[in-house]
Write an enzyme that holds these catalytic residues in place. Structure first.
Site, mmCIF file in Angstrom:
data_model
loop_
_atom_site.group_PDB
_atom_site.id
_atom_site.type_symbol
_atom_site.label_atom_id
_atom_site.label_comp_id
_atom_site.label_asym_id
_atom_site.label_seq_id
_atom_site.Cartn_x
_atom_site.Cartn_y
_atom_site.Cartn_z
ATOM 1 N N ARG A 33 0.819 -1.219 0.000
ATOM 2 C CA ARG A 33 0.000 0.000 0.000
ATOM 3 C C ARG A 33 0.851 1.266 0.000
ATOM 4 O O ARG A 33 0.569 2.198 -0.766
ATOM 5 C CB ARG A 33 -0.952 -0.017 1.203
ATOM 6 C CG ARG A 33 -2.059 -1.049 1.088
ATOM 7 C CD ARG A 33 -2.931 -1.069 2.336
ATOM 8 N NE ARG A 33 -2.149 -1.449 3.509
ATOM 9 C CZ ARG A 33 -2.542 -1.262 4.769
ATOM 10 N NH1 ARG A 33 -3.708 -0.672 5.016
ATOM 11 N NH2 ARG A 33 -1.792 -1.647 5.771
ATOM 12 N N ASN A 51 -6.338 -2.751 2.082
ATOM 13 C CA ASN A 51 -6.251 -4.202 2.154
ATOM 14 C C ASN A 51 -7.634 -4.794 2.353
ATOM 15 O O ASN A 51 -8.463 -4.233 3.075
ATOM 16 C CB ASN A 51 -5.393 -4.645 3.344
ATOM 17 C CG ASN A 51 -3.910 -4.536 3.069
ATOM 18 O OD1 ASN A 51 -3.484 -4.449 1.924
ATOM 19 N ND2 ASN A 51 -3.113 -4.557 4.131
#
EC number: 6.2.-.-
Length: 784
Positions: A33, A51
């Protein structure tokens, strides 16, 4: 829609567009990320990333060419530890976002789909530099980590991968760590194991001496003590690798008289001081997985008790911050680092289980960061081409999956329980991949069986997979087979050597391709109830095989007792070769006059004699005949010592097996070796001659059988192929005849890869051969 096709379309659009991406693979716990956020910032696009169970979800919005460029970079240059399996792309309506945000994980997403769990990774160069920088706030912090390194698999308790779902949940971040954690430009942005001396785990020392724990441990090691050290995936027992007295004590305490110990050095330079480390070995030693690498030892640099009687030593370099701090306190040198356990039992990884190793260590260096699941060190060898040959697949590799090949979506969920030694298990699913556990040990130990059950439950939970079918070995006496029966439900028993061959084909994505598999190992239960291990199997369908050739049968007098005392096997082979009056040969001397009298009667009446075609047991018998090894204290000892001796040969005679088109008979080789011993021939030359004979016989038998079957591919599998003289010689001989040769590169050739093959066979045969609770599938052809 593929990322490539969508990118081409987006690149032609100048107006604002928005892409919705679903990215699957190893994309959590690897700094994914933060990297997506940096890519978005670099390309001036907006949107978000988060996520979810099973994937990372991302949306990019901006001018078409910028969005296209961001997508290409994400696809082609993900974070170093990430592994993208797929990027699903769809176009959606622009939302007018003005920033790019990292959102909290989607906890509401169903747990039916899970992302891959990252293995544990060695400390990275950036963290290592900070560790020894006096101006850095993490100076000498034993738990320094970032998004590019550190523990993953052993600390993750749940998915999605966020700090509350790790064993770091009990350590509240200090303000400085919290700032780094929230800063997208920082290397520790959303690093779930982030910590520092103010808020992270701490070390504890239980032993003599005062002062800081690392300094006390170093002083104890310098003084000859054995120290239990809590690492990433469990405890090691450590002592100086040049200290004969410490090593003798360690061997006595562990009841491990001869099995080699692994050695750790501070860095690659330290490894080169004690062993011959070429560029290929150095690449493996310095890789993120940081395995133990088998390399030739430099004479005189280590105690002979590290690897008694062997040429090679298992070397690894320090892979955790604590290891590096310990070596900095010790100065130069090498440490033995062996699993903290008694032989065959599981590695100790919880402080509450330290009583399992009572009496083994003089002191303990531990810490308060829990290990959720244990993970032993991986072991690899290096072949002549510089490629890794997996010997034990564990830390740094597990639990990454291996593809089974074929179409996804139509496969059952299979739990494969593996073998009884070098136990690992596999868990498959509809996506056509098998998640492989770390090495668990010897299932003869009840504690290993307990750890096995715990590990199965954990991986099932982490992957969201619950087995519809359990695959196990055909041997009814295996603890893993009994475990499968106790579990209940559908059970598929897979013949041992069939599973070895299927594992090899699966890792190459070749299930269903025709192959003749040369399967050489020590023990495998055959479909005729005898012990196989020198087999050539023709396979054209994953669910079936034909036993086309094998080693000539001989006896294991006393069953497992003959494995521990290979002289018994050697005597049987000598008698089968037509020799009499063998009391002058090493096997008879090892057994003694009284024992020989008893053994002779036993063989004459065939009392307590188990029939076998095992190539591994043949190697053991030859080691006894040549006086190399008469008592086996660890699996493969006699064969390993025989290979070591053969490597020292300067010349050798030519010996040959008999071959009738279906059976390889070692009788002529045994007779010639006995004559050589009586004539005082060089034992190294005889050992090399035996290896050469096995190579020639195997090449001839495989060449004949593939020609008869119309097959052009040969696979080499089974634990005997850990022997690199044999592997290299047979592979070269077959290739010189124009045949394609498959060897292991992903899972071990030994029983550590068995579960993958069991899973592959069981998944392929799900619709046609399922046995309820017990029994043998009829798909295996009967023995010749």
């Amino acid at each position: 829609m593929s990322a490539c096709a969508e990118t081409d379309g987006v690149a032609r659009v100048a107006d604002t567009v928005r892409l919705r991406l679903r990215i699957t693979g190893l994309v959590q716990g690897v700094g994914f990320r933060p990297e997506v956020a940096r890519i978005a910032a670099d390309h001036g696009v907006t949107g978000f990333v988060f996520n979810a169970s099973g994937a990372v979800h991302c949306e990019f919005e901006g001018p078409g060419e910028r969005v296209a460029a961001a997508l290409v970079r994400l696809r082609d240059a993900p974070p170093p530890l990430a592994r993208i399996d797929a990027i699903d792309v769809e176009t959606t309506a622009p939302q007018g976002d003005t920033t790019f945000a990292i959102r909290h994980s989607d906890d509401a997403t169903t747990t039916a789909a899970r992302t891959l769990v990252s293995p544990d990774i060695a400390v990275c160069a950036d963290c290592l530099r900070e560790l020894f920088d006096p101006n850095d706030r993490r100076y000498l912090h034993p738990f320094i980590t970032c998004t590019n390194c550190g523990p993953r698999y052993t600390v993750i308790t749940d998915l999605p991968y966020d700090r509350p779902a790790t064993t770091m949940a009990g350590f509240a971040m200090c303000q400085a760590c919290a700032v780094e954690y929230a800063d997208p430009t920082d290397r520790r942005f959303h690093a779930q194991t982030i910590a520092c001396p103010q808020c992270g785990p701490t070390l504890r020392w239980h032993g003599p001496g005062d002062g800081p724990p690392v300094a006390a441990a170093a002083a104890a090691l310098r003084g000859g003590s054995i120290v239990a050290i809590k690492g990433i995936g469990g405890y090691h027992l450590a002592c100086r690798a040049d200290d004969d007295a410490a090593l003798a004590t360690l061997r006595q305490r562990k009841n491990r008289p001869a099995k080699p110990f692994a050695v750790m050095t501070a860095d690659i330079e330290g490894a080169r001081r004690i062993a011959e480390v070429d560029d290929a070995a150095a690449r493996s030693l310095n890789a993120p997985a940081a395995p133990i690498v088998l390399v030739p030892a430099r004479p005189g640099t280590l105690s002979p008790l590290v690897a008694p009687g062997l040429r090679d030593v298992g070397v690894m370099v320090a892979y955790s911050p604590l290891h590096h701090l310990l070596f900095a306190a010790l100065g130069t040198g090498a440490l033995v680092m062996t699993s903290a356990n008694q032989g065959g039992s599981p590695i100790v990884y919880r402080d509450g289980d330290l009583d399992w190793i009572d009496g083994l260590a003089d002191a303990v260096l531990t810490h308060d960061r829990p290990i959720h699941v244990p993970c032993e060190d991986s072991v690899v060898a290096i072949d002549d081409d510089g490629a890794e040959l997996p010997v034990r697949r564990s830390r740094g590799y597990a639990p990454l999956p291996v593809g089974l090949g074929g179409a996804a979506g139509n496969r059952p969920t299979v739990l494969a329980t593996g073998g009884d030694l070098k136990t690992t298990f596999a868990l498959t699913g509809p996506d056509g991949r098998a998640h492989l556990s770390s090495h668990l040990g010897d299932m003869a130990d009840p504690r290993t069986q307990q750890c096995f059950t715990t590990a199965v439950d954990h991986l099932s939970f982490m992957t969201g997979r619950h087995a519809e079918l359990v695959a196990c070995d055909l041997h009814p006496g295996y603890a893993t087979s009994r475990w499968a029966q106790r579990r209940g439900g559908r059970v598929r028993a897979v013949q041992h050597h069939h599973a070895h061959a299927a594992a090899l084909l699966a890792e190459h994505g070749r299930l269903g391709d025709p192959v003749v598999a040369v399967t050489y190992d020590g023990t495998g239960y055959g479909t005729d109830g005898t012990i196989w291990g020198g087999e050539l199997l023709a396979i054209s369908d994953p669910t079936r095989f034909t036993r086309v050739a094998h080693l000539a049968p001989f006896a294991l007098p006393g069953g497992d007792g003959a494995v521990r005392q290979p002289a018994r096997i050697a005597v049987d082979l000598l008698l089968r070769a037509g020799l009499t009056g063998i009391d002058d040969l090493p096997p008879a001397a090892a057994i003694g006059p009284v024992g020989m009298n008893i053994l002779s009667q036993q063989l004459r009446r065939q009392l307590g004699c188990v029939a076998t075609t095992s190539m591994g047991r043949l190697f053991d018998a030859v080691a006894s005949l040549l006086g190399v090894c008469q008592e086996v204290s660890y699996e493969g000892q006699a064969a390993v010592e025989l290979e070591h001796l053969a490597r020292t040969a300067r010349s050798r005679p030519t010996l040959d097996f008999a071959w009738d088109g279906a059976v390889l008979d070692p009788a002529p080789v045994i007779a010639a070796l006995a004559a050589g011993m009586r004539a005082g021939a060089d034992r190294a030359g005889l050992a090399a001659a035996f290896h050469d004979a096995v190579v020639r016989a195997t090449v001839r038998a495989a060449t004949d059988t593939v020609a008869a079957a119309g097959i052009t591919t040969v696979g080499l599998t089974g634990g005997v192929f850990v022997n690199r003289l044999l592997l290299t010689g047979i592979a070269a001989g077959l290739r010189s005849r124009g045949l394609e040769v498959l060897t292991h590169r992903v899972v071990p050739c030994n029983d550590g890869g068995l579960a993958l093959g069991q899973a592959a066979v069981a998944a392929a045969s799900f619709s046609e051969c399922i046995e309820e609770r017990s029994g043998q599938c009829a798909s295996e052809s009967p023995a010749r």
